[in-house]
Design an enzyme around this catalytic site. Structure first.
Site, short mmCIF file in Angstrom:
data_model
loop_
_atom_site.label_atom_id
_atom_site.label_comp_id
_atom_site.label_asym_id
_atom_site.label_seq_id
_atom_site.Cartn_x
_atom_site.Cartn_y
_atom_site.Cartn_z
N ARG A 39 -8.80 0.29 4.65
CA ARG A 39 -7.82 1.23 4.11
C ARG A 39 -6.57 0.48 3.67
O ARG A 39 -5.89 0.92 2.75
CB ARG A 39 -7.41 2.24 5.19
CG ARG A 39 -8.36 3.38 5.40
CD ARG A 39 -7.72 4.40 6.32
NE ARG A 39 -6.34 4.61 5.88
CZ ARG A 39 -5.29 4.76 6.70
NH1 ARG A 39 -5.46 4.78 8.00
NH2 ARG A 39 -4.09 4.93 6.22
N LYS A 65 0.83 -1.22 0.00
CA LYS A 65 0.00 0.00 0.00
C LYS A 65 0.86 1.26 0.00
O LYS A 65 0.67 2.15 -0.82
CB LYS A 65 -0.91 0.00 1.24
CG LYS A 65 -1.60 1.33 1.47
CD LYS A 65 -2.47 1.31 2.72
CE LYS A 65 -1.75 1.57 4.00
NZ LYS A 65 -1.43 2.97 4.31
N ASN A 66 1.80 1.34 0.94
CA ASN A 66 2.54 2.59 1.08
C ASN A 66 3.46 2.88 -0.10
O ASN A 66 3.75 4.03 -0.39
CB ASN A 66 3.35 2.58 2.39
CG ASN A 66 2.45 2.73 3.60
OD1 ASN A 66 1.27 3.07 3.45
ND2 ASN A 66 2.98 2.48 4.79
N CYS A 82 -4.14 13.11 13.10
CA CYS A 82 -4.72 11.83 12.73
C CYS A 82 -4.68 10.94 13.94
O CYS A 82 -4.08 11.28 14.96
CB CYS A 82 -4.03 11.24 11.52
SG CYS A 82 -2.92 9.94 11.88
N ARG A 127 1.60 14.16 13.54
CA ARG A 127 2.14 13.99 12.20
C ARG A 127 2.32 15.30 11.44
O ARG A 127 1.64 15.55 10.44
CB ARG A 127 1.28 13.00 11.41
CG ARG A 127 1.16 11.68 12.12
CD ARG A 127 0.37 10.67 11.36
NE ARG A 127 1.17 9.92 10.42
CZ ARG A 127 0.69 8.93 9.68
NH1 ARG A 127 -0.55 8.60 9.75
NH2 ARG A 127 1.47 8.27 8.86
N ASP A 176 4.37 0.00 12.20
CA ASP A 176 3.14 -0.54 11.60
C ASP A 176 2.88 -2.00 12.00
O ASP A 176 1.84 -2.56 11.63
CB ASP A 176 3.19 -0.42 10.07
CG ASP A 176 2.96 1.02 9.60
OD1 ASP A 176 2.61 1.87 10.43
OD2 ASP A 176 3.14 1.27 8.39
C1 UD1 Z 1 4.83 6.44 6.69
C2 UD1 Z 1 3.84 5.33 6.44
C3 UD1 Z 1 3.26 4.83 7.76
C4 UD1 Z 1 4.38 4.42 8.73
C5 UD1 Z 1 5.38 5.56 8.85
C6 UD1 Z 1 6.60 5.17 9.69
C7 UD1 Z 1 2.95 5.95 4.28
C8 UD1 Z 1 1.78 6.38 3.48
N1 UD1 Z 1 2.77 5.83 5.60
O1 UD1 Z 1 4.11 7.52 7.28
O2 UD1 Z 1 2.42 3.69 7.49
O3 UD1 Z 1 3.82 4.15 9.99
O4 UD1 Z 1 5.86 5.96 7.56
O5 UD1 Z 1 7.19 4.03 9.17
O6 UD1 Z 1 3.98 5.64 3.73
N2 UD1 Z 1 7.49 13.83 11.35
C9 UD1 Z 1 7.77 15.13 11.69
N3 UD1 Z 1 7.82 16.06 10.69
C10 UD1 Z 1 7.61 15.76 9.37
C11 UD1 Z 1 7.33 14.42 9.04
C12 UD1 Z 1 7.28 13.46 10.05
O7 UD1 Z 1 7.97 15.45 12.86
O8 UD1 Z 1 7.66 16.65 8.52
C13 UD1 Z 1 7.42 12.80 12.42
C14 UD1 Z 1 6.02 12.18 12.53
O9 UD1 Z 1 5.17 12.98 13.31
C15 UD1 Z 1 6.32 10.85 13.17
C16 UD1 Z 1 7.68 10.49 12.58
O10 UD1 Z 1 8.23 11.70 12.08
O11 UD1 Z 1 6.40 10.98 14.56
C17 UD1 Z 1 7.63 9.45 11.49
O12 UD1 Z 1 6.81 9.92 10.45
P1 UD1 Z 1 7.04 9.56 8.92
O13 UD1 Z 1 8.22 8.65 8.81
O14 UD1 Z 1 7.07 10.82 8.14
O15 UD1 Z 1 5.75 8.75 8.59
P2 UD1 Z 1 4.77 8.95 7.37
O16 UD1 Z 1 5.55 9.21 6.13
O17 UD1 Z 1 3.69 9.88 7.74
#
Ligand code: UD1
Length: 450
Positions: free
Chosen positions: A413, A34-35, A128, A133, A321
């Site tokens: 989802r 999915k991701n 969320c 996030r 996850d």
């Molecule tokens: C992606 C995955 C999700 C998985 C996660 C971590 C997708 C669609 N989703 O989510 O299933 O659980 O990776 O493996 O691919 N953060 C910040 N600032 C930012 C971005 C992130 O502080 O600009 C923080 C987030 O709040 C979180 C951490 O970094 O605490 C990890 O987030 P991130 O790796 O970005 O996850 P996603 O890309 O949202």
């Protein structure tokens, strides 16, 4: 036209009934990731030529991403697990709020839109269920590449000024190896002027899959899968025909199912290297794992489930996850386990529901102490997010009696045909529309396969 297995509206109203403690044996086919599929769909915006994406899972999130692309003027067609995308005429640079608010991954469209058109307007994805996030790392990286980014009234407005309207290569260090930020910046950099370096990049397999798709379109990327990714911008990306990797989280979820007492489950196709941390914990729990024919894994449950501690980390660490599913399994272990969530700040919402089923879990901050109990008992429970719903399904399969799970839109989802795949290996479960009377269900027999 994109269709789901079960539409979010249908899923909203139905409940999943599970009759637990039946032996689970057989083979499960793992769908595309999915991701990876979601971000590859967004990356197809980078090219004005036809892109064919194969092995795409049929899921509500994929449908939503397709709707967002369509709203931007992209032609998108789905046949089974194949998506054909043509972004030759992007008529809009603004992603619609109603759709982005339902799917955080759609924020990733900002990178390709900015790279291709020199402007993008994407609503903030907002909070969320699993934490705040933020998107600060995405925004700071785009600014380093010369974009003017303003956040006003919940909208991220980004543009590149200058005659060429091209982003400029930059040296970017991510404070945290965010998957989404790495992906946004890598996509943006493919069409930028000059070289971009992303240090402390996320190393997740989905990042590598995205890089491989971009390379198939002609992008010049090295280092994806390591902490340092270097992208040399090109002027144009061309058509590509690309197949998505198998879903390591769906695979991990079925491996946890295979670790339930009495189970013997094989899963394929998978890339075992993507599951190293998960397989190591399953062995620690007492399951026996065999890698067969390169892309098949067989798991045979141990006599008992041994307690073990788990800490979630960015890849190659243990995936956040998979945290909820392992917690469900450890509720019936023979000791105490400490589970520590370091990636997201609010990812323990399944605990209260597992406790309703007789688990003994206490949460303090980002730690959960799971005291193993001999048996869970079926109960009505409510799914709160995608992986939490998978944890409740696992608990339901382990529990004595009937479990009913509400709010199935979370499950749909991210799991393609989960009910069907579980039924194929002997699980007794049935999805029931809201109006169906309880008495009309026959516990554990004559189940209809949807
Ligand atoms: C992606 C995955 C999700 C998985 C996660 C971590 C997708 C669609 N989703 O989510 O299933 O659980 O990776 O493996 O691919 N953060 C910040 N600032 C930012 C971005 C992130 O502080 O600009 C923080 C987030 O709040 C979180 C951490 O970094 O605490 C990890 O987030 P991130 O790796 O970005 O996850 P996603 O890309 O949202």
């Amino acid at each position: 036209m994109i269709k789901n297995y079960v539409s979010p509206e249908e899923a909203d109203k139905s409940t999943l009934h599970i009759w637990g403690r039946h032996p689970l044996k057989g083979n499960v086919k793992i769908s595309g990731a999915k991701n990876a599929a979601l971000v590859v769909m967004a990356a197809a915006l980078l090219s004005p030529e036809d892109c064919r994406i194969r092995n795409v899972p049929i899921l509500a999130d994929v449908t939503r991403m397709g709707q967002i692309l369509a709203a931007l003027g992209v032609k998108i067609e789905q046949r089974e697990d194949i998506l054909d995308i043509n972004a030759s005429n992007i008529s809009k640079s603004e992603a619609p709020y109603e759709l982005v608010s339902q799917l955080r991954a759609s924020f990733f469209a900002i990178g390709p839109l900015l790279a291709r058109l020199g402007e993008a307007r994407v609503p903030l994805p907002g909070g969320c269920a699993i934490g705040a996030r933020p998107v600060d790392l995405h925004v700071r990286g785009l600014q380093a590449m010369g974009a003017d980014v303003q956040i006003q009234h919940g909208m991220v407005n980004a543009c590149v000024t200058g005659a060429s309207r091209r982003l400029k290569g930059a040296k970017i260090y991510l404070d945290y190896p965010s998957v989404g930020a790495t992906e946004t910046l890598m996509m943006a950099a493919t069409l930028a002027e000059g070289e971009t370096t992303i240090e402390n990049a996320a190393q997740e397999p989905e990042v590598v899959d995205l890089a491989n798709f971009c390379r198939a379109m002609g992008a010049r990327i090295v280092g994806a899968g390591t902490k340092k990714i270097v992208i040399s911008g090109v002027r144009h990306l061309h058509s590509a025909d690309y197949s998505i990797i198998p879903d390591r989280i769906e695979a991990g979820t079925f491996l946890v199912v295979g670790a339930l007492p009495g189970s013997d489950v094989s899963i394929s196709p998978v890339i075992p290297d993507h599951l190293t941390a998960v397989l190591s914990k399953l062995e620690a729990i007492g399951a026996s794992i065999t890698i067969e024919e390169g892309d098949r894994i067989r798991i045979v449950a141990g006599e008992t489930i041994k307690a073990t501690d788990i800490e979630t980390l960015p890849y190659p660490g243990f995936p956040t996850d998979m945290q909820a599913q392992f917690m469900a399994l450890l509720t019936i272990s023979n000791g105490d386990s400490v589970i520590t969530e370091t990636v997201f700040e609010n990812r323990m919402r399944h605990v209260s529901e597992l406790n309703r089923m007789g688990a003994d879990i206490r949460v303090k901050g980002n730690h959960a102490l799971v005291r193993g109990v001999p048996l869970l008992s079926g109960a009505p429970v409510v799914a709160t997010d995608l992986r939490a719903s998978a944890a409740l399904v696992i608990a339901g399969l382990a529990a004595q009696g009937q479990t009913t799970i509400q709010e199935l839109q979370h499950l749909d989802r991210g799991y393609e045909k989960l009910d069907y795949k579980l039924q194929q290996i002997g699980a007794r479960l049935q999805r029931v529309p809201a109006e169906t009377k309880q008495e009309s269900l026959v516990a554990g027999c004559e189940l209809t396969i949807k």
